[in-house]
Design a protein around this motif. Structure first.
Motif, PDB file in Angstrom:
ATOM      1  N   LEU A 193      58.430 -76.326  93.294  1.00 18.17           N
ATOM      2  CA  LEU A 193      57.557 -77.216  92.591  1.00 18.17           C
ATOM      3  C   LEU A 193      57.261 -77.292  92.035  1.00 18.17           C
ATOM      4  O   LEU A 193      58.187 -78.515  91.229  1.00 18.17           O
ATOM      5  CB  LEU A 193      56.059 -76.928  93.034  1.00 18.17           C
ATOM      6  CG  LEU A 193      55.443 -76.726  94.570  1.00 18.17           C
ATOM      7  CD1 LEU A 193      54.109 -76.406  94.410  1.00 18.17           C
ATOM      8  CD2 LEU A 193      55.426 -78.478  94.179  1.00 18.17           C
ATOM      9  N   SER A 194      58.464 -76.244  90.693  1.00 14.94           N
ATOM     10  CA  SER A 194      58.761 -75.912  89.319  1.00 14.94           C
ATOM     11  C   SER A 194      59.889 -77.072  89.310  1.00 14.94           C
ATOM     12  O   SER A 194      60.015 -77.286  88.618  1.00 14.94           O
ATOM     13  CB  SER A 194      58.764 -74.376  89.138  1.00 14.94           C
ATOM     14  OG  SER A 194      59.366 -74.633  87.611  1.00 14.94           O
ATOM     15  N   ASP A 195      61.142 -76.674  90.250  1.00 16.29           N
ATOM     16  CA  ASP A 195      62.561 -77.154  89.743  1.00 16.29           C
ATOM     17  C   ASP A 195      61.849 -78.820  90.283  1.00 16.29           C
ATOM     18  O   ASP A 195      62.776 -79.537  89.584  1.00 16.29           O
ATOM     19  CB  ASP A 195      62.710 -77.220  91.164  1.00 16.29           C
ATOM     20  CG  ASP A 195      63.911 -75.455  90.783  1.00 16.29           C
ATOM     21  OD1 ASP A 195      63.526 -74.764  89.494  1.00 16.29           O
ATOM     22  OD2 ASP A 195      64.165 -75.000  91.997  1.00 16.29           O
ATOM     23  N   LEU A 196      61.002 -79.263  91.691  1.00  8.83           N
ATOM     24  CA  LEU A 196      60.683 -80.379  91.402  1.00  8.83           C
ATOM     25  C   LEU A 196      60.022 -81.639  90.214  1.00  8.83           C
ATOM     26  O   LEU A 196      60.355 -82.302  89.222  1.00  8.83           O
ATOM     27  CB  LEU A 196      60.108 -81.223  92.471  1.00  8.83           C
ATOM     28  CG  LEU A 196      60.111 -80.704  94.258  1.00  8.83           C
ATOM     29  CD1 LEU A 196      59.811 -81.012  94.826  1.00  8.83           C
ATOM     30  CD2 LEU A 196      61.276 -81.673  93.931  1.00  8.83           C
ATOM     31  N   TYR A 197      59.205 -80.631  89.640  1.00 11.56           N
ATOM     32  CA  TYR A 197      58.979 -81.419  88.502  1.00 11.56           C
ATOM     33  C   TYR A 197      60.066 -81.340  86.985  1.00 11.56           C
ATOM     34  O   TYR A 197      59.464 -82.108  86.566  1.00 11.56           O
ATOM     35  CB  TYR A 197      57.199 -80.644  87.856  1.00 11.56           C
ATOM     36  CG  TYR A 197      56.196 -80.622  88.421  1.00 11.56           C
ATOM     37  CD1 TYR A 197      55.000 -81.693  88.526  1.00 11.56           C
ATOM     38  CD2 TYR A 197      55.353 -79.799  89.722  1.00 11.56           C
ATOM     39  CE1 TYR A 197      53.876 -82.250  89.026  1.00 11.56           C
ATOM     40  CE2 TYR A 197      53.854 -80.235  90.287  1.00 11.56           C
ATOM     41  CZ  TYR A 197      53.594 -81.469  90.461  1.00 11.56           C
ATOM     42  OH  TYR A 197      52.965 -81.470  90.614  1.00 11.56           O
TER      43      TYR A 197
END
Length: 464
Positions: free
Chosen positions: A367-371
């Protein structure tokens, strides 16, 4: 006084030597720590390599078992097809014999019955003709007798007794002629009745034979339908076996491509995998990654689209396509195609948003990479507010996401916040983000990459 001066000099010299020795010890201690960390990383990599080798060996055994099983299925299918073909051939011969025997038997029986009827009709006709002939002969005799009677009557009018006797004789003959006529009518009626009965019998036999033939034809059609159904099932089994064989070959080429270090070879092997299995979504995705690495973004986009057509809700495929939309946007920006540039960034954000809906909340790193990816797209669009929101979410989910700190440093650079820029560049470097590579590709670093402090930070962490 001179001795005191010498003593003081010696004292300061010893202090300098002691400080230098302490610094050297600290440096050695740091180097030992780094060496230990490197050894631990190497051991970890070796363990992962061993685990990967074991998994590949297991996968190879599974592939071998699948191929053996598919070969057995193919052999069984061939035997079944051969048996079915033999049964169909035997059945066709039996049906042909039944039809031929039935047809010939029916023809012979009908011909035999027709000949009997014809003989009986001929016999009855002959009897009728004989009766007519006798009747004609009797009539001739009657006419002759009548003439004679008239002659006798004329000659012997005077002989009453003889005339009466002759008259009685005449009446008896006439009654005999009438009896013969009645018998002839009875023969004619019997003949007509016999002909009607024979015709009815022939019609009944024809109806019965027709029903039998229709039953045989229905049975033949049923057998033909069953044979066709068996043939279709055999073809279906053959197609399934062929499909399994193709999937096995596709997996073989996919594994070879996955383990290859050559980009061109990867693309060729993934292409062969797709030729054997047009629904191999992972092959499309991985070939798209290879094309993206070669900066062939349009081909990569085509492969990601094909992968998402097969599996529309795969977050990995959406992330890869979103990232490629960003790369493609940079190409459009270089070519001054601003409309396509903005369109690509919007599509990138859409894919990131769709991927965010698919990833579980406990998968914080992804999720961090996506944001962070979404923040990069917003930066490209010039929407720093939304970019800042997303990059803060990325850091909140994973405080060791070096690329998120790099993205935050870009935002501060665009706002000319020098302190914020250097702070986040150092955090990015500390968390293994190769800022020196990013600075060469992204013009946002142009203002700072030649400054002394930026160079010092790069030199400090580049060879870490």
């Amino acid at each position: 006084m001179k001795r005191n001066f010498v003593c003081v000099c010696l004292f300061f010299a010893m202090l300098i030597i002691f400080a230098s020795f302490t610094q050297i010890c600290r440096a050695d201690s740091n180097e030992d720590t780094q060496v230990k960390e490197l050894k631990q990383k190497i051991e970890q990599l070796n363990k992962e390599k061993a685990e990967l080798s074991d998994k590949l060996a297991v996968q190879a055994d599974i592939n071998k078992l699948l191929i053996d099983k598919e070969n057995n299925i193919l052999a069984s299918a061939d035997n079944t097809i051969n048996r079915i073909n033999s049964l169909l051939t035997l059945l066709s011969v039996i049906i042909a014999i039944i039809v031929a025997v039935s047809t010939v038997g029916t023809f012979i029986l009908q011909n035999y019955r027709f000949n009997l009827l014809e003989k009986e009709i001929d016999k009855s006709k002959a009897d009728y003709n004989t009766s007519i002939l006798k009747f004609n002969e009797s009539k001739t005799e009657y006419d002759k007798s009548k003439e004679e009677f008239e002659t006798v009557k004329t000659e012997a009018r005077t002989a009453a007794e003889c005339a009466v006797a002759t008259q009685d004789s005449y009446e008896g003959v006439q009654k005999g002629y009438e009896t013969i006529a009645i018998d002839l009518e009875g023969i004619k009626t019997s003949f007509q009745s016999l002909a009607d009965d024979r015709i009815k019998e022939l019609e009944a036999n024809y109806t019965k034979t027709k029903g039998e033939l229709e039953a045989i034809i229905a049975k033949v059609n049923e057998l033909a339908d069953n044979a066709k159904e068996s043939e279709n099932k055999a073809k279906e089994s053959e197609n399934k076996a062929k499909e399994s064989e193709n999937k096995a070959k596709a997996s073989e080429y996919f594994n070879k491509a996955y383990n290859s270090d050559n980009i061109d070879e990867k693309i060729n092997l993934y292409t062969k995998a797709i030729e054997y299995d047009r629904e191999h979504a992972a092959a499309y995705n991985n070939r798209g990654n290879a094309y993206s690495e070669q900066k062939k973004y349009h081909k990569a986009m085509e492969d990601y689209n094909n992968a998402l057509k097969l599996i529309p809700k795969d977050s990995l495929y959406l992330i890869n396509r979103a990232s490629t939309f960003c790369d493609l946007a940079m190409e459009y920006k270089k070519a001054s195609e601003l409309e396509k540039y903005n369109e690509s960034l919007n599509k990138s954000i859409e894919d990131y948003q769709r991927a965010l809906e698919l990833i579980p909340e406990d998968n914080r790193e992804e999720l961090s990479d996506l944001y962070n990816g979404s923040a990069v797209s917003y930066i490209g669009m010039g929407n720093m507010s939304l970019a800042l929101d997303d990059v803060n979410k990325a850091i909140g989910l994973n405080s060791k996401n070096g690329y998120a700190y790099s993205t935050l440093s870009e935002i501060y650079a665009s706002e000319e916040n020098e302190a914020g820029f250097y702070e986040n560049v150092e955090l990015a470097l500390k968390n293994d983000c190769p800022v020196w590579e990013l600075s060469e590709a992204d013009p946002v670093y142009d203002k700072y990459k030649n400054t002394q402090r930026f160079k010092e930070l790069i030199d400090k962490y580049k060879n870490k």
